[in-house]
Design a protein around this motif. Structure first.
Motif, mmCIF file in Angstrom:
data_model
loop_
_atom_site.group_PDB
_atom_site.id
_atom_site.type_symbol
_atom_site.label_atom_id
_atom_site.label_comp_id
_atom_site.label_asym_id
_atom_site.label_seq_id
_atom_site.Cartn_x
_atom_site.Cartn_y
_atom_site.Cartn_z
ATOM 1 N N LEU A 173 -5.539 4.494 -66.982
ATOM 2 C CA LEU A 173 -4.622 5.635 -66.957
ATOM 3 C C LEU A 173 -3.843 5.757 -67.927
ATOM 4 C CD1 LEU A 173 -4.460 8.123 -65.006
ATOM 5 C CD2 LEU A 173 -2.518 6.517 -63.677
ATOM 6 N N ARG A 197 -3.751 8.694 -71.246
ATOM 7 C CA ARG A 197 -2.547 9.544 -71.310
ATOM 8 C C ARG A 197 -2.341 9.277 -72.817
ATOM 9 N NH1 ARG A 197 -1.014 14.304 -70.829
ATOM 10 N NH2 ARG A 197 1.005 14.915 -70.815
ATOM 11 N N SER A 221 -11.578 5.731 -71.457
ATOM 12 C CA SER A 221 -10.416 6.539 -70.740
ATOM 13 C C SER A 221 -10.497 8.138 -71.435
ATOM 14 C CB SER A 221 -9.228 6.026 -71.105
ATOM 15 O OG SER A 221 -8.725 6.015 -72.360
ATOM 16 N N MET A 229 2.373 11.047 -66.395
ATOM 17 C CA MET A 229 1.076 11.721 -65.815
ATOM 18 C C MET A 229 1.707 12.984 -64.812
ATOM 19 S SD MET A 229 -1.465 10.517 -62.773
ATOM 20 C CE MET A 229 -0.503 10.775 -61.220
ATOM 21 N N ASN A 282 -12.228 12.327 -57.167
ATOM 22 C CA ASN A 282 -11.655 11.055 -57.155
ATOM 23 C C ASN A 282 -11.850 10.355 -55.734
ATOM 24 O OD1 ASN A 282 -10.414 10.263 -60.052
ATOM 25 N ND2 ASN A 282 -9.991 12.432 -59.709
ATOM 26 N N LEU A 328 -5.932 12.189 -69.828
ATOM 27 C CA LEU A 328 -5.311 11.810 -68.614
ATOM 28 C C LEU A 328 -6.348 11.987 -67.386
ATOM 29 C CD1 LEU A 328 -2.899 10.636 -66.991
ATOM 30 C CD2 LEU A 328 -2.218 12.848 -66.695
ATOM 31 N N THR A 329 -6.886 13.249 -67.252
ATOM 32 C CA THR A 329 -7.812 13.228 -66.188
ATOM 33 C C THR A 329 -8.889 12.456 -66.364
ATOM 34 O OG1 THR A 329 -6.941 15.742 -66.155
ATOM 35 C CG2 THR A 329 -8.884 15.355 -64.889
ATOM 36 N N GLY A 332 -8.941 9.485 -67.700
ATOM 37 C CA GLY A 332 -8.464 8.180 -67.552
ATOM 38 C C GLY A 332 -8.200 8.041 -65.809
ATOM 39 N N LEU A 333 -7.814 8.916 -65.394
ATOM 40 C CA LEU A 333 -7.658 8.785 -63.800
ATOM 41 C C LEU A 333 -9.219 8.814 -63.045
ATOM 42 C CD1 LEU A 333 -5.925 9.203 -61.144
ATOM 43 C CD2 LEU A 333 -6.318 11.759 -61.319
ATOM 44 N N THR A 339 -10.229 5.388 -63.606
ATOM 45 C CA THR A 339 -9.784 4.132 -63.128
ATOM 46 C C THR A 339 -10.230 4.094 -61.633
ATOM 47 O OG1 THR A 339 -7.511 4.785 -64.319
ATOM 48 C CG2 THR A 339 -7.234 3.798 -62.138
#
Length: 491
Positions: free
Chosen positions: A74, A78, A128, A267, A281, A404-405, A407-408, A411
């Motif tokens: 995550l 970012r 990521s 985030m 997710n 970021l999305t 990476g989420l 994750t």
């Protein structure tokens, strides 16, 4: 945080050809990451024998990688938005390749574990941002569906290739070569990526340099994954598990509270307003909890009950990878375009649940052709699930949040895998112990434990269908993005 998108990425000449070459580079990097997660499993006996690992210490050749990978995804995603996703991708591949050289040259347990941690960190940095780069390269829905199908194909192939290649390299050369094989792949990936990946400046640290948030989320995720991978050693109700689990949840809760008030959040919580992002997710965690455990437990059944060797196990599971890869590459894009990702996802989950249902009744003296091969064919549903989930999970991302999305999404993938292995392997071991105490044979007790784990896997997949039905919508409906938010020309 400013909502202004970063300037458009600049592409080299012959953009169409370059984009597909870039996709091949991104897929090669993901293949290397997934391959490295599975190739070690078949060489662990040789590593233990050569380096003098204790049984508990040996597990850290896997755990060190998982903790670094899952804990940093995550944050790395970012940072990719801030410094540029191309920069983060190249840096991650450089770290991973150097760590692979270090792991291959390891002459003791400490050096190998440290190198595996660095490999996990490099994988997190590169992985990521992969999806964030992909969805900005391919903005037309039909073309993007084809690209995601190809990307999912390489991911599906990686696990089985790792098992087969690990057996071949370990038997023919030595375990050192399961790490050295990453060197040519990594160097070639970096060389081609420098030429074909579009340049992006990122939005700058002033747009999201939340140092406290970075510490909280990295600490919470790392501690949480550490707690999960240690469950098999300590148990679910041990003070170690409950205490560290509570601390991990507290750190993550503090992180979300921080993001709600920070002037430049790491985030931005707006990404959680998308039902598709949240739903995809959640479904991914449930699905991969079931399917990663499937990969591990079927391999264990083949080896411990049916007597297969390392290479034989990899070959026995190869049809599953071929089916998943073939469906994701040749079928999924067309079905997603015609019926929508939500419908295709639920159909794929139903096929996977059917596979788990069949495994929940597997006999002790299972015949491969009649008892296991049909399961390998049913898990072709994974070739429908993975591309659909990827499309849905990235559909609500803005250009300045794509890393970021991504990476989420990665994750929750790692959390699902780690939790699935911990929960289902613990359940299987507990049931096996009960059956042994009741006087059953070793083979019958092991099979009984695996049956229970497969039954729970099926329940997880059915839960995934329910979550998909309630939360997910086809991109472009009920306020969900159609991916156009990721087009460089859209503010």
């Amino acid at each position: 945080m400013s909502s202004t998108a970063p300037p458009p990425a600049t592409s080299p000449p012959d953009a169409s050809r370059s984009r597909w070459t870039a996709l091949a580079v991104l897929s090669a990097a993901m293949l290397m990451t997934i391959l490295d997660g599975s190739i070690v499993t078949v060489a662990m006996s040789a590593i233990q024998r050569d380096l003098g690992f204790s049984p508990a210490g040996l597990s850290w050749t896997v755990n060190a990688y998982l903790i670094a990978f899952g804990g940093l995804l995550l944050l790395a995603g970012r940072l990719g938005d801030l410094v540029g996703r191309r920069t983060m991708f190249l840096a991650g591949n450089a770290v991973f390749t150097a760590a692979s050289l270090l792991a291959g040259a390891a002459d003791g347990p400490g050096l190998l574990i440290g190198a595996r941690f660095l490999q996990g960190a490099g994988s997190a940095m590169a992985s990521s941002v992969v999806l964030g780069i992909l969805v900005t390269l391919f903005t037309e829905p039909r073309e993007r569906a084809r690209a995601i199908g190809f990307f999912s194909f390489t991911g599906a192939a990686g696990a089985s290739i790792g098992q087969v290649l690990g057996g071949v390299l370990t038997d023919a050369l030595s375990w050192h070569w399961i790490f050295f094989v990453n060197l040519p792949i990594g160097l070639a990936t970096i060389a081609v990526a420098i030429r074909v990946l579009p340049h992006d400046r990122g939005i700058g640290f002033t747009a999201g340099a939340d140092a406290l948030g970075a510490v909280l989320v990295t600490g919470g995720l790392t501690l949480g994954i550490y707690t999960v991978v240690q469950v098999e050693r300590y148990g679910w109700i041990a003070a170690h598990t409950l205490g560290l689990g509570a601390l991990s949840l507290a750190l993550l809760a503090a992180f979300f509270a921080r993001q709600a008030t920070a002037r430049t959040p790491l985030m931005p919580l707006r990404i959680l307003r998308s039902r598709n992002v949240v739903g995809a997710n959640l479904v991914q965690m449930l699905t991969l909890s079931a399917m990663f455990a499937f990969q591990i437990l079927v391999a264990l059944h083949l080896q411990k009950v049916l007597g297969y060797g390392a290479l034989g196990t990899g070959m026995a599971m190869l049809p599953a990878a071929v089916c998943i890869g073939g469906v994701s590459l040749f079928v999924s894009a067309r079905l997603n375009t015609r019926f929508g990702e939500r419908a295709v996802l639920m159909a794929g989950l139903a096929l996977l649940a059917g596979a788990m249902g069949r495994l929940s009744r597997i006999p002790v003296d299972a015949d491969y052709v009649t008892d296991l091969l049909p399961v390998m064919l049913l898990v072709a549903g994974g070739g429908l699930v993975l591309p659909a989930l990827t499309s849905l999970g990235m559909s609500g991302a803005r250009p300045d949040d794509a890393g970021l999305t991504s990476g989420l999404f990665n994750t929750t993938q790692q959390i699902g895998m780690a939790a699935g292995v911990a929960v289902l392997s613990t359940l299987a071991a507990s049931r096996t112990g009960e059956l042994l105490a009741a006087g059953q044979s070793q083979a019958a007790a092991l099979t009984g434990g695996y049956r229970l784990a497969f039954s729970v896997s099926g329940a997880l997949l059915l839960a995934g269908i329910a979550v998909a039905f309630v939360t997910l919508r086809r991109p472009g409906t009920t306020g969900e993005g159609d991916g156009s938010a990721l087009r460089p020309d859209r503010p």
